[in-house]
Design a protein around this motif. Structure first.
Motif, PDB file in Angstrom:
ATOM      1  N   VAL A  14      53.312  68.307  41.851  1.00 16.55           N
ATOM      2  CA  VAL A  14      54.329  67.344  42.259  1.00 16.55           C
ATOM      3  C   VAL A  14      55.673  67.710  41.632  1.00 16.55           C
ATOM      4  O   VAL A  14      55.727  68.314  40.564  1.00 16.55           O
ATOM      5  N   GLU A  15      56.729  67.337  42.310  1.00 17.29           N
ATOM      6  CA  GLU A  15      58.089  67.484  41.769  1.00 17.29           C
ATOM      7  C   GLU A  15      58.552  66.171  41.156  1.00 17.29           C
ATOM      8  O   GLU A  15      59.265  66.157  40.168  1.00 17.29           O
ATOM      9  N   ASN A  16      58.144  65.047  41.759  1.00 17.33           N
ATOM     10  CA  ASN A  16      58.574  63.723  41.313  1.00 17.33           C
ATOM     11  C   ASN A  16      57.323  62.874  41.097  1.00 17.33           C
ATOM     12  O   ASN A  16      56.712  62.399  42.056  1.00 17.33           O
ATOM     13  N   VAL A  21      52.848  59.213  42.613  1.00 17.11           N
ATOM     14  CA  VAL A  21      51.929  58.136  42.227  1.00 17.11           C
ATOM     15  C   VAL A  21      52.073  56.968  43.198  1.00 17.11           C
ATOM     16  O   VAL A  21      51.076  56.388  43.650  1.00 17.11           O
ATOM     17  N   GLU A  22      53.306  56.627  43.544  1.00 21.44           N
ATOM     18  CA  GLU A  22      53.541  55.538  44.500  1.00 21.44           C
ATOM     19  C   GLU A  22      52.961  55.874  45.868  1.00 21.44           C
ATOM     20  O   GLU A  22      52.322  55.039  46.511  1.00 21.44           O
ATOM     21  N   PHE A  23      53.148  57.111  46.333  1.00 23.11           N
ATOM     22  CA  PHE A  23      52.641  57.548  47.634  1.00 23.11           C
ATOM     23  C   PHE A  23      51.117  57.395  47.715  1.00 23.11           C
ATOM     24  O   PHE A  23      50.591  56.775  48.633  1.00 23.11           O
ATOM     25  N   TYR A  24      50.399  57.960  46.758  1.00 25.96           N
ATOM     26  CA  TYR A  24      48.931  57.904  46.790  1.00 25.96           C
ATOM     27  C   TYR A  24      48.418  56.483  46.573  1.00 25.96           C
ATOM     28  O   TYR A  24      47.444  56.069  47.206  1.00 25.96           O
ATOM     29  N   GLY A  25      49.061  55.746  45.708  1.00 22.73           N
ATOM     30  CA  GLY A  25      48.657  54.356  45.482  1.00 22.73           C
ATOM     31  C   GLY A  25      48.854  53.503  46.727  1.00 22.73           C
ATOM     32  O   GLY A  25      47.974  52.725  47.105  1.00 22.73           O
ATOM     33  N   LYS A  26      50.007  53.642  47.363  1.00 24.69           N
ATOM     34  CA  LYS A  26      50.348  52.839  48.548  1.00 24.69           C
ATOM     35  C   LYS A  26      49.441  53.160  49.733  1.00 24.69           C
ATOM     36  O   LYS A  26      48.926  52.264  50.388  1.00 24.69           O
ATOM     37  N   LYS A  64      54.174  74.429  41.710  1.00 26.25           N
ATOM     38  CA  LYS A  64      55.128  74.050  42.746  1.00 26.25           C
ATOM     39  C   LYS A  64      54.368  73.522  43.965  1.00 26.25           C
ATOM     40  O   LYS A  64      53.430  74.167  44.439  1.00 26.25           O
ATOM     41  N   PRO A  65      54.779  72.370  44.474  1.00 24.26           N
ATOM     42  CA  PRO A  65      54.149  71.872  45.696  1.00 24.26           C
ATOM     43  C   PRO A  65      54.288  72.900  46.816  1.00 24.26           C
ATOM     44  O   PRO A  65      55.274  73.636  46.876  1.00 24.26           O
ATOM     45  N   SER A  66      53.285  72.955  47.678  1.00 27.12           N
ATOM     46  CA  SER A  66      53.302  73.923  48.768  1.00 27.12           C
ATOM     47  C   SER A  66      52.459  73.438  49.938  1.00 27.12           C
ATOM     48  O   SER A  66      51.400  72.857  49.748  1.00 27.12           O
ATOM     49  N   ALA A  67      52.959  73.737  51.117  1.00 27.60           N
ATOM     50  CA  ALA A  67      52.191  73.440  52.328  1.00 27.60           C
ATOM     51  C   ALA A  67      51.259  74.601  52.675  1.00 27.60           C
ATOM     52  O   ALA A  67      50.480  74.515  53.608  1.00 27.60           O
ATOM     53  N   ALA A 110      40.803  65.537  58.371  1.00 19.81           N
ATOM     54  CA  ALA A 110      42.176  65.453  58.866  1.00 19.81           C
ATOM     55  C   ALA A 110      43.053  66.015  57.752  1.00 19.81           C
ATOM     56  O   ALA A 110      42.664  66.020  56.580  1.00 19.81           O
ATOM     57  N   LEU A 111      44.231  66.515  58.108  1.00 22.58           N
ATOM     58  CA  LEU A 111      45.188  67.026  57.129  1.00 22.58           C
ATOM     59  C   LEU A 111      46.484  66.242  57.228  1.00 22.58           C
ATOM     60  O   LEU A 111      46.905  65.886  58.328  1.00 22.58           O
ATOM     61  N   PHE A 112      47.123  65.992  56.089  1.00 17.95           N
ATOM     62  CA  PHE A 112      48.413  65.318  56.085  1.00 17.95           C
ATOM     63  C   PHE A 112      49.343  65.999  55.084  1.00 17.95           C
ATOM     64  O   PHE A 112      48.897  66.784  54.236  1.00 17.95           O
ATOM     65  N   GLU A 113      50.629  65.703  55.200  1.00 12.13           N
ATOM     66  CA  GLU A 113      51.611  66.193  54.240  1.00 12.13           C
ATOM     67  C   GLU A 113      51.931  65.074  53.274  1.00 12.13           C
ATOM     68  O   GLU A 113      52.327  63.983  53.697  1.00 12.13           O
ATOM     69  N   ASP A 114      51.761  65.322  51.976  1.00 15.09           N
ATOM     70  CA  ASP A 114      52.028  64.262  51.001  1.00 15.09           C
ATOM     71  C   ASP A 114      53.519  64.175  50.682  1.00 15.09           C
ATOM     72  O   ASP A 114      54.335  64.918  51.245  1.00 15.09           O
ATOM     73  N   SER A 115      53.879  63.279  49.808  1.00 14.06           N
ATOM     74  CA  SER A 115      55.284  63.023  49.486  1.00 14.06           C
ATOM     75  C   SER A 115      55.979  64.226  48.861  1.00 14.06           C
ATOM     76  O   SER A 115      57.203  64.298  48.847  1.00 14.06           O
ATOM     77  N   GLU A 116      55.203  65.185  48.359  1.00 13.89           N
ATOM     78  CA  GLU A 116      55.768  66.342  47.671  1.00 13.89           C
ATOM     79  C   GLU A 116      55.789  67.594  48.542  1.00 13.89           C
ATOM     80  O   GLU A 116      56.234  68.643  48.112  1.00 13.89           O
TER      81      GLU A 116
END
Length: 127
Positions: A14-16, A21-26, A64-67, A110-116
């Motif tokens: 993660v960068e932030n 934490v907010e993204f995964y929690g929400k 470093k976050p990466s797709a 399924a695949l998704f892009e996280d906040s990072e």
């Protein structure tokens, strides 16, 4: 043949940390225990089974976050469709819609892009 499951720990860069934490929690209703080890900021997924394999969100200059790297698949719901529908409606970018593995014999992903910007997978036995 191994006598135990080989995965013991996974890290999501993660960068932030607050944003992650907010993204995964929400979106997934999970909680984290935050800590710092040396100069590595971590948020460790809280689970009832302390012996189970788990994951941590990690902020460190080496990570470093990466797709385009390794993909962790998370089992966060008994059925995948409601979860994927929920994150889609919340504006989370779904990279791969729900797909059966061996016609559902091995579950669904399924695949998704996280906040990072990481590509993260979801898995469940039931669609």
């Amino acid at each position: 043949m191994l006598h135990q499951a080989p995965l013991v720990w996974g890290e999501i860069a993660v960068e932030n940390m607050d944003r992650a934490v907010e993204f995964y929690g929400k979106h997934f209703g999970v909680s984290f225990k935050r800590e710092v080890m040396n100069d590595m900021e971590m948020a460790i997924l809280e689970t009832k089974d302390k012996e189970a394999a788990s994951i941590g969100l990690v902020k460190h200059e080496m990570m470093k976050p990466s797709a385009h790297g390794s993909v962790l698949y998370l089992h966060l719901s008994e059925t995948l469709s409601p979860l994927v529908e929920s994150i889609t409606q919340a504006g989370v970018k779904v990279l791969l819609p729900i797909m059966a593995i061996k016609e559902g014999e091995c579950g669904f992903i399924a695949l998704f892009e996280d906040s990072e910007g990481n590509t993260v997978g979801l898995w469940s036995k039931d669609k």
